[in-house]
Motif scaffolding. Structure first.
Motif, short mmCIF file in Angstrom:
data_model
loop_
_atom_site.label_atom_id
_atom_site.label_comp_id
_atom_site.label_asym_id
_atom_site.label_seq_id
_atom_site.Cartn_x
_atom_site.Cartn_y
_atom_site.Cartn_z
N THR A 5 0.85 -1.19 0.00
CA THR A 5 0.00 0.00 0.00
C THR A 5 0.89 1.24 0.00
O THR A 5 0.61 2.24 -0.65
CB THR A 5 -0.92 -0.01 1.24
N HIS A 6 1.99 1.13 0.75
CA HIS A 6 3.03 2.16 0.73
C HIS A 6 4.23 1.65 -0.07
O HIS A 6 5.31 1.43 0.48
CB HIS A 6 3.44 2.53 2.15
N GLY A 7 4.02 1.46 -1.35
CA GLY A 7 5.08 1.14 -2.29
C GLY A 7 6.23 0.32 -1.75
O GLY A 7 6.16 -0.92 -1.68
N ILE A 8 7.27 0.97 -1.31
CA ILE A 8 8.51 0.32 -0.90
C ILE A 8 8.31 -0.64 0.27
O ILE A 8 9.07 -1.59 0.43
CB ILE A 8 9.58 1.38 -0.59
N VAL B 212 -0.35 -3.01 -3.88
CA VAL B 212 -1.46 -2.05 -4.02
C VAL B 212 -0.97 -0.77 -4.70
O VAL B 212 -1.68 -0.14 -5.47
CB VAL B 212 -2.06 -1.74 -2.62
N ASN B 213 0.26 -0.39 -4.42
CA ASN B 213 0.89 0.79 -5.05
C ASN B 213 2.12 0.31 -5.83
O ASN B 213 3.26 0.45 -5.37
CB ASN B 213 1.26 1.80 -3.95
N PRO B 214 1.89 -0.27 -7.01
CA PRO B 214 3.01 -0.88 -7.73
C PRO B 214 4.03 0.14 -8.23
O PRO B 214 5.23 -0.17 -8.30
CB PRO B 214 2.34 -1.61 -8.89
N TRP B 215 3.59 1.37 -8.56
CA TRP B 215 4.53 2.38 -9.04
C TRP B 215 5.53 2.74 -7.92
O TRP B 215 6.74 2.79 -8.14
CB TRP B 215 3.78 3.64 -9.51
N ASN C 32 2.72 7.27 -4.24
CA ASN C 32 2.41 6.75 -5.58
C ASN C 32 2.88 7.72 -6.65
O ASN C 32 3.60 8.70 -6.37
CB ASN C 32 0.92 6.41 -5.70
N GLU C 33 2.47 7.49 -7.89
CA GLU C 33 2.90 8.28 -9.03
C GLU C 33 2.48 9.74 -8.93
O GLU C 33 3.03 10.60 -9.63
CB GLU C 33 2.35 7.66 -10.33
#
Ligand SMILES: [Zn+2]
Length: 387
Positions: free
Chosen positions: A90-93, A126-129, A138-139
């Motif tokens: 959800t939080h990318g990294i 959830v936040n692939p970018w 995110n992006e």
């Protein structure tokens, strides 16, 4: 794809050591080195487990030009009345941890242990970018776990006071010292609680700032709402677990509920997961009382159609390194994408630090987060079985 991870000690022929080696894979905890690698491991594990896979393609690409997506793995009867769901990234990294947990649970046969009335849904990245770019946001510089708020957006006057100090034009020793001094001054004047609230509850006024919730539903938000409507509304009993890192003591996994004690979702969390469940809205958690969370949106959705359901919804927040180091990394990352060059030596150093503050690549940390996750999943399954 089975060879993504490296075994440990080739010289040691001891079977137990080799078994442990396969479990731990390597002394650094064997986390993936990229989103693509994490995704490949997840998809391979899901396929081997016989999961039904879906993929929602993200419109943008990763830094390597690779595809980005929210992938789901579903195991069990399509019309199962009970659902165990887990989200990562959800939080990318932070997805490096959640993805590893999801993959390992699948590899160890979680799908085979499900009762006949229970389905499993793992939602990957959830936040692939953000995951692929090594960022928490995110992006659109949006903190997804603040993006599920509806207007009127929560006000955060404290953040406006801090904003200029948090996002300097230059990122040097001098500007960092000035920023630290301004933050200390805020804490002296308003108190630590007010500082944490101003910084991290979310803000909806500074699109270039930290913890920006965004004023429109982001791509991930829209995709997740679709998944929630398709896969969650049809169930009677649900256990939802969202995996995070970067808050709390190193290796400690705190169970967070957005609801306060007395609320059925919080009480079911305590009943199933144990007395260690903390409430962010009651102020007993390592996390501030965050608004616009994904989990909160899911709870609202499940309460919206008037059907009787049992819902257990928590986040697990695994501690990594001290908070001031996490905060400085987030500031540097924000500066890098506003004013710096991610391909420069300084950019690469900031990226390394971002990874280090959200992922502890040491065997004991990996072992404890996997052990805790397995235990929490077992508790959730027992809870589902008892309901
Ligand atoms: Zn998080």
């Amino acid at each position: 794809m089975a060879q993504i991870l490296v075994g440990t000690d080739k010289a040691d022929k001891n079977a137990e050591t080799r078994r442990r080696g396969r479990q731990m894979r390597a002394t650094n905890g064997a986390f993936a080195q990229s989103y693509a690698e994490a995704r490949a491991r997840f998809l391979a594990a899901a396929e081997a487990a016989g999961a039904r896979l879906t993929s929602e393609a993200h419109p943008l690409r990763g830094p390597d030009g690779g595809a980005l997506a929210i992938d789901t793995a579903f195991i069990g009867p399509a019309d199962a009345p009970k659902l165990l769901a887990m989200t990562s990234g959800t939080h990318g990294i932070e997805g490096y941890t959640g993805s590893a947990i999801q993959s390992k649970l699948l590899e160890e046969g979680l799908g085979e242990r499900l009762p006949a009335d229970t389905a499993l849904l793992f939602i990957h990245a959830v936040n692939p970018w953000g995951f692929a770019h090594g960022r928490r946001v995110n992006e659109d510089n949006i903190d997804l776990n603040r993006n599920f708020a509806a207007p009127p957006f929560p006000e955060n006057a404290g953040y406006a006071l801090l904003h200029n100090a948090l996002v300097p034009r230059e990122w040097t020793e001098e500007t960092r010292a000035k920023s630290r001094a301004a933050q200390s001054e805020f804490i002296r004047t308003h108190g630590l609680g007010a500082f944490v609230a101003a910084l991290s509850t979310g803000q909806y006024t500074h699109p270039d700032g930290l913890f920006y919730g965004g004023r429109d539903p982001s791509w991930s938000n829209r995709v997740m709402r679709g998944i929630f409507e398709r896969e969650f509304l049809t169930r009677q009993t649900l256990a939802f677990i969202d995996i995070h890192t970067g808050l709390g003591e190193r290796g400690a996994g705190e169970l967070l509920c957005t609801e306060a004690p007395g609320h059925p979702v919080f009480e079911l969390g305590v009943k199933w997961m144990g007395p260690d469940v903390r409430s962010t809205s009651a102020g007993t958690s390592v996390s501030a009382d965050v608004r616009g969370t994904m989990k909160g949106a899911l709870i609202d959705l499940l309460a919206s159609d008037g059907k009787q359901r049992q819902t257990m919804a928590i986040s697990i927040e695994y501690g990594t390194v001290p908070q001031d180091r996490v905060g400085a990394a987030l500031q540097a990352d924000n500066w890098l994408y506003r004013h710096g060059d991610p391909e420069s030596p300084q950019g690469r150093e900031i990226a390394r630090e971002m990874r280090a503050v959200f992922l502890v690549e040491e065997a004991d940390w990996a072992e404890t987060i996997h052990e805790q996750a397995a235990r929490h999943v077992d508790n959730a399954l027992k809870g589902l079985a008892s309901s």
